[in-house]
Design an enzyme around this catalytic site. Structure first.
Site, PDB file in Angstrom:
ATOM      1  N   GLU A 216       0.844  -1.206   0.000  1.00 35.23           N
ATOM      2  CA  GLU A 216       0.000   0.000   0.000  1.00 35.23           C
ATOM      3  C   GLU A 216       0.878   1.255   0.000  1.00 35.23           C
ATOM      4  O   GLU A 216       0.687   2.181  -0.784  1.00 35.23           O
ATOM      5  CB  GLU A 216      -0.909   0.044   1.242  1.00 35.23           C
ATOM      6  CG  GLU A 216      -2.024  -0.972   1.259  1.00 35.23           C
ATOM      7  CD  GLU A 216      -1.622  -2.287   1.909  1.00 35.23           C
ATOM      8  OE1 GLU A 216      -0.404  -2.590   1.987  1.00 35.23           O
ATOM      9  OE2 GLU A 216      -2.534  -3.030   2.322  1.00 35.23           O
ATOM     10  N   GLY A 271       5.376  -1.740  14.884  1.00 33.69           N
ATOM     11  CA  GLY A 271       4.686  -0.721  14.087  1.00 33.69           C
ATOM     12  C   GLY A 271       3.633   0.033  14.889  1.00 33.69           C
ATOM     13  O   GLY A 271       3.560   1.261  14.858  1.00 33.69           O
ATOM     14  N   HIS A 388     -26.109   9.640  19.771  1.00 37.12           N
ATOM     15  CA  HIS A 388     -27.234   9.725  18.827  1.00 37.12           C
ATOM     16  C   HIS A 388     -27.137   8.645  17.762  1.00 37.12           C
ATOM     17  O   HIS A 388     -27.761   8.749  16.710  1.00 37.12           O
ATOM     18  CB  HIS A 388     -27.262  11.120  18.201  1.00 37.12           C
ATOM     19  CG  HIS A 388     -27.456  12.189  19.228  1.00 37.12           C
ATOM     20  ND1 HIS A 388     -28.703  12.572  19.670  1.00 37.12           N
ATOM     21  CD2 HIS A 388     -26.549  12.886  19.959  1.00 37.12           C
ATOM     22  CE1 HIS A 388     -28.554  13.498  20.613  1.00 37.12           C
ATOM     23  NE2 HIS A 388     -27.261  13.703  20.807  1.00 37.12           N
TER      24      HIS A 388
HETATM   25  O1  F6P Z   1       0.430  -5.761   8.129  1.00 37.06           O
HETATM   26  C1  F6P Z   1       0.372  -5.272   9.431  1.00 37.06           C
HETATM   27  C2  F6P Z   1       1.480  -4.297   9.642  1.00 37.06           C
HETATM   28  O2  F6P Z   1       2.704  -4.955   9.625  1.00 37.06           O
HETATM   29  C3  F6P Z   1       1.335  -3.505  10.924  1.00 37.06           C
HETATM   30  O3  F6P Z   1       1.768  -4.200  12.030  1.00 37.06           O
HETATM   31  C4  F6P Z   1       2.113  -2.283  10.628  1.00 37.06           C
HETATM   32  O4  F6P Z   1       1.824  -1.234  11.504  1.00 37.06           O
HETATM   33  C5  F6P Z   1       1.683  -2.028   9.200  1.00 37.06           C
HETATM   34  O5  F6P Z   1       1.508  -3.302   8.635  1.00 37.06           O
HETATM   35  C6  F6P Z   1       2.611  -1.216   8.367  1.00 37.06           C
HETATM   36  O6  F6P Z   1       3.860  -1.828   8.239  1.00 37.06           O
HETATM   37  P1  F6P Z   1       5.110  -1.022   7.704  1.00 37.06           P
HETATM   38  O7  F6P Z   1       5.358   0.100   8.649  1.00 37.06           O
HETATM   39  O8  F6P Z   1       6.245  -2.008   7.679  1.00 37.06           O
HETATM   40  O9  F6P Z   1       4.786  -0.504   6.340  1.00 37.06           O
END
Ligand code: F6P
Length: 546
Positions: A216, A271, A388
């Site tokens: 992502e 994380g 609400h």
């Molecule tokens: O997939 C879960 C996770 O590893 C979380 O624990 C973490 O906060 C997030 O993805 C983001 O990971 P990264 O900081 O390595 O991109």
């Protein structure tokens, strides 16, 4: 006495709580307060400017004693010491768990593999502060020489929720000449909307990823780079518009970000425990290094309190035990976090990851399937909005939902009657949840008999009230450390690893397999289950029409 080697549900302290639950189950908070009007004096605690009233819980002195026995039997004290001294308590990843080192003052020494990590924490903090100041005072300009006015943080999970929650929480203290946004979702809409009205020449991206392999974040960062270069037309611009926060220098370099513009953190920071590391860079730019350091000292004060306070006066221990009481003995499945402060509107989402990714585990540290429930579903929205919407279910539904109510005595935006009205609701809700309205009281109001059951409030719904003077950076640090350590207390009693997250892996792997299957309308042949195959085929059909 520690009975750690006996399975949790067989320990005398657990058995005693099971038995005690049968006595407590029929007891109503109305009765508990009638018999003991001063119970709020005993069942409350003030520490570090945080006042916790836990008297509206379904507990007696005996309950608290038994819960504290359970904590002793789980040897929490030595687990706390193990964490604070850098032992590799994240056993499945063979890592130390040292978010507490991120806020340790310079004079403290914390060793990981024989090395004191505190000096390098402060080196990074100093580097962050120097950078944040340069952006804030206009010294760090974009590629064309224009002043940076927008910061877009790209990250997901802990690399997004932490800085975002904290930036929102501390917006009052932020430089309003800077626009700070957060992009996390792989859905292209997220970044498209975030960038829509921004000038690339004035925009700086903080790309945050512990691993720097998260699809992502890398996809969004790539899109951001294309957007930037399309407008600025020069590869050199990347150095002025992109900085990275990561533990993975190699991948940062591979992505094309100059590692001179990288802010480091370490594998001993999880994380979801990382926003007080360099992951909080966008926050620091927003609120300034001084406020950031105040926040860190709040974290550290709570760390010290957790490490040293006796359990009966220990905020995280008490919150952890009370939560566990409802999960394991009353069968509560969820826990609501309800801040009566608009600035804390992302707190529940933040706590959701903190708690559910940490304690959503079904095997213990020895790999054995547990025979008790672990982490609850965490949810909530700021008050009074929830009143609400879903409070109906908390008041009159069939489920037991323990809630934390958080509020402040002073508003950061005093205006007319707003704050008194807000806090009147804050107080009214815990009162209504605890004491309800009996059938007799409803009848006495002359309500028509058919409506009496509908207008009766059973009450006896447990709540914690967390009250502080004012939302400050320091207070936020204390609050977040409180929840971090609460999660640790529960995870320790459940004997699970609160610091890994293997449960997120399978979906990631399957998505990688499915991605190429979506692109081609016919090939490759699909080998999933009947449902997934049909869904992919349908997607392919409609995608092709787009
Ligand atoms: O997939 C879960 C996770 O590893 C979380 O624990 C973490 O906060 C997030 O993805 C983001 O990971 P990264 O900081 O390595 O991109």
């Amino acid at each position: 006495m520690t009975t750690k080697n006996i399975s949790l549900t067989q320990r005398p302290s657990w058995k005693a709580l099971e038995k005690h639950y049968q006595e407590i189950k029929p007891l109503h908070l109305r009765k508990l307060f009638q018999d003991d009007p001063d119970r709020a004096e005993r069942f409350s605690l003030e520490a570090l400017g945080i006042y916790l009233d836990y008297s509206k819980n379904r507990v007696t002195d005996n309950t608290m004693r038994l819960l504290l026995d359970l904590a002793e039997a789980a040897d929490i004290r030595s687990r706390i010491d193990a964490m604070f001294s850098g032992e590799k308590i994240n056993a499945t990843e063979q890592r130390a768990v040292l978010h507490v080192a991120l806020r340790a003052p310079k004079k403290i020494s914390i060793l990981v593999d024989g090395e004191n990590v505190v000096p390098k924490v402060h080196q990074v903090l100093d580097k962050m502060a120097a950078f944040a100041n340069r952006v804030r005072n206009g010294e760090w300009t974009g590629h064309t020489g224009k002043r940076i006015r927008n910061i877009v943080n790209i990250g997901i999970g802990g690399s997004d929720l932490g800085p975002m929650m904290a930036y929102e929480a501390l917006k009052h203290y932020s430089d309003r000449n800077l626009t700070i946004r957060f992009v996390s979702n792989i859905d292209g809409t997220d970044i498209a909307e975030a960038l829509r009205d921004l000038d690339p020449a004035e925009t700086l991206f903080t790309v945050c990823s512990k691993t720097f392999t998260t699809i992502e974040t890398l996809t969004n960062a790539q899109t951001a780079r294309d957007w930037c270069l399309k407008s600025l037309g020069d590869q050199q611009a990347v150095a002025k518009h992109f900085v990275a926060v990561s533990t993975n220098e190699k991948e940062v370099a591979k992505f094309g970000i100059d590692t001179a513009n990288m802010f480091e953190f370490w594998d001993w920071v999880g994380g979801r425990y990382s926003y007080d590391s360099a992951i909080g860079l966008s926050l620091m730019v927003g609120i300034g290094p001084e406020n950031f350091r105040d926040m860190l000292s709040g974290f550290h004060a709570m760390d010290d309190h957790f490490r040293t306070a006796p359990f009966e006066k220990n905020l995280p221990v008490l919150l952890g035990l009370l939560g566990l009481w409802y999960i394991n003995f009353f069968g509560a499945e969820t826990h609501a976090i309800l801040p009566y402060d608009q600035y804390l509107w992302r707190l529940s989402a933040y706590c959701q990851q903190l708690d559910m990714e940490s304690n959503g585990k079904h095997v213990d540290l020895n790999g054995q399937v547990v025979d008790y429930h672990t982490g609850p579903v965490i949810w909530g929205q700021p008050g009074t909005n929830g009143q609400h919407a879903y409070y109906q279910l908390i008041h009159q539904g069939t489920r037991l939902i323990p809630c934390d109510f958080l509020g402040f005595c002073q508003s950061l935006n005093p205006s007319g009657t707003h704050h008194d009205l807000l806090m009147a609701n804050f107080l009214a809700q815990t009162e209504a949840l605890a004491f309800g309205k009996t059938t007799e009281e409803v009848k006495a109001e002359g309500v028509s008999p058919a409506l009496v059951p509908h207008r009766t409030f059973e009450g006896n719904h447990p709540t914690n009230t967390i009250l502080a003077e004012k939302l400050t950076p320091e207070l936020l640090g204390k609050l977040i450390a409180l929840y971090e350590h609460k999660v640790f207390v529960q995870g320790t009693i459940w004997n699970i690893n609160s610091f890994d997250q293997w449960g997120v892996e399978l979906g990631k792997v399957l998505a990688t397999r499915i991605t190429p299957e979506l692109v081609n309308p016919i090939e490759p042949p699909l080998n999933h289950d009947g449902s997934t195959n049909r869904l992919i085929q349908r997607y392919r059909r409609f995608r092709a029409q787009a």
